[in-house]
Scaffold this motif. Structure first.
Motif, PDB file in Angstrom:
ATOM      1  N   SER A   9      17.171  70.321  40.887  1.00  8.81           N
ATOM      2  CA  SER A   9      15.719  70.201  40.995  1.00  8.81           C
ATOM      3  C   SER A   9      15.120  70.066  39.608  1.00  8.81           C
ATOM      4  O   SER A   9      15.530  70.755  38.677  1.00  8.81           O
ATOM      5  CB  SER A   9      15.152  71.441  41.696  1.00  8.81           C
ATOM      6  N   LEU A  10      14.158  69.182  39.479  1.00 10.24           N
ATOM      7  CA  LEU A  10      13.425  68.971  38.233  1.00 10.24           C
ATOM      8  C   LEU A  10      11.964  69.272  38.554  1.00 10.24           C
ATOM      9  O   LEU A  10      11.327  68.537  39.315  1.00 10.24           O
ATOM     10  CB  LEU A  10      13.607  67.534  37.767  1.00 10.24           C
ATOM     11  N   LEU A  11      11.451  70.385  38.026  1.00 13.90           N
ATOM     12  CA  LEU A  11      10.098  70.817  38.338  1.00 13.90           C
ATOM     13  C   LEU A  11       9.072  70.034  37.513  1.00 13.90           C
ATOM     14  O   LEU A  11       9.418  69.483  36.461  1.00 13.90           O
ATOM     15  CB  LEU A  11       9.974  72.324  38.092  1.00 13.90           C
ATOM     16  N   PRO A  12       7.820  69.982  37.950  1.00 16.01           N
ATOM     17  CA  PRO A  12       6.806  69.221  37.220  1.00 16.01           C
ATOM     18  C   PRO A  12       6.573  69.770  35.814  1.00 16.01           C
ATOM     19  O   PRO A  12       6.678  70.969  35.577  1.00 16.01           O
ATOM     20  CB  PRO A  12       5.540  69.396  38.074  1.00 16.01           C
ATOM     21  N   GLU A  13       6.239  68.864  34.906  1.00 16.07           N
ATOM     22  CA  GLU A  13       5.930  69.253  33.533  1.00 16.07           C
ATOM     23  C   GLU A  13       4.598  70.009  33.501  1.00 16.07           C
ATOM     24  O   GLU A  13       3.665  69.672  34.227  1.00 16.07           O
ATOM     25  CB  GLU A  13       5.844  68.016  32.645  1.00 16.07           C
ATOM     26  N   VAL A  14       4.537  71.044  32.661  1.00 16.63           N
ATOM     27  CA  VAL A  14       3.332  71.848  32.490  1.00 16.63           C
ATOM     28  C   VAL A  14       2.941  71.767  31.023  1.00 16.63           C
ATOM     29  O   VAL A  14       3.805  71.802  30.138  1.00 16.63           O
ATOM     30  CB  VAL A  14       3.598  73.322  32.880  1.00 16.63           C
ATOM     31  N   ASN A  15       1.630  71.652  30.748  1.00 17.42           N
ATOM     32  CA  ASN A  15       1.198  71.656  29.351  1.00 17.42           C
ATOM     33  C   ASN A  15      -0.090  72.437  29.226  1.00 17.42           C
ATOM     34  O   ASN A  15      -0.747  72.748  30.201  1.00 17.42           O
ATOM     35  CB  ASN A  15       1.047  70.228  28.799  1.00 17.42           C
TER      36      ASN A  15
END
Length: 125
Positions: A9-15
């Motif tokens: 699983s590749l989770l969404p990027e957070v910034n």
């Protein structure tokens, strides 16, 4: 420490914005095979430019070089597993260790875990 397995699983990027400027992070879940009956899953964080550098996709078989850090906030402890290097299987620079070699490292850490004096603590917090 190194963990080898498959990115499931590749989770969404957070910034966001911090006192030192803009930051970004992305987490991925690595499924590793151990000597136990069931595989283990580990959520690993990539920070900043490492996200683009590693260029991970679900299904990739990788070896992740990681640091584990725990810190206390409001009398609760939080643990983060950070990747500082990720090599895809077949990239030539990976470790020759098999997944079974990681059964000990995949086990939960004891609460009294200590580090040797040889290890430097170069983390910013």
């Amino acid at each position: 420490m190194e963990l080898s397995g498959k990115v499931i699983s590749l989770l969404p990027e957070v910034n966001g914005q911090g006192k030192n400027g803009t930051w970004r992070k992305q987490e991925f879940v690595l499924e590793i095979q151990t000597q136990s009956q069931f595989p283990r899953k580990v959520c690993i964080t990539m920070w900043g430019d490492k996200i683009d550098q590693f260029n991970l996709r679900e299904g990739d078989n990788v070896t992740a070089s990681i640091d584990i850090e725990s810190r206390e906030y409001n009398q609760r402890w939080y643990t983060e597993v950070k990747a500082w290097k990720v090599e895809k299987a077949g990239s030539g620079g990976g470790s020759s260790r098999s997944n079974a070699d990681f059964s000990e490292s995949a086990a939960p850490l004891p609460p009294s875990m200590t580090f040797s004096e040889d290890e430097s603590d170069d983390l910013p917090f």
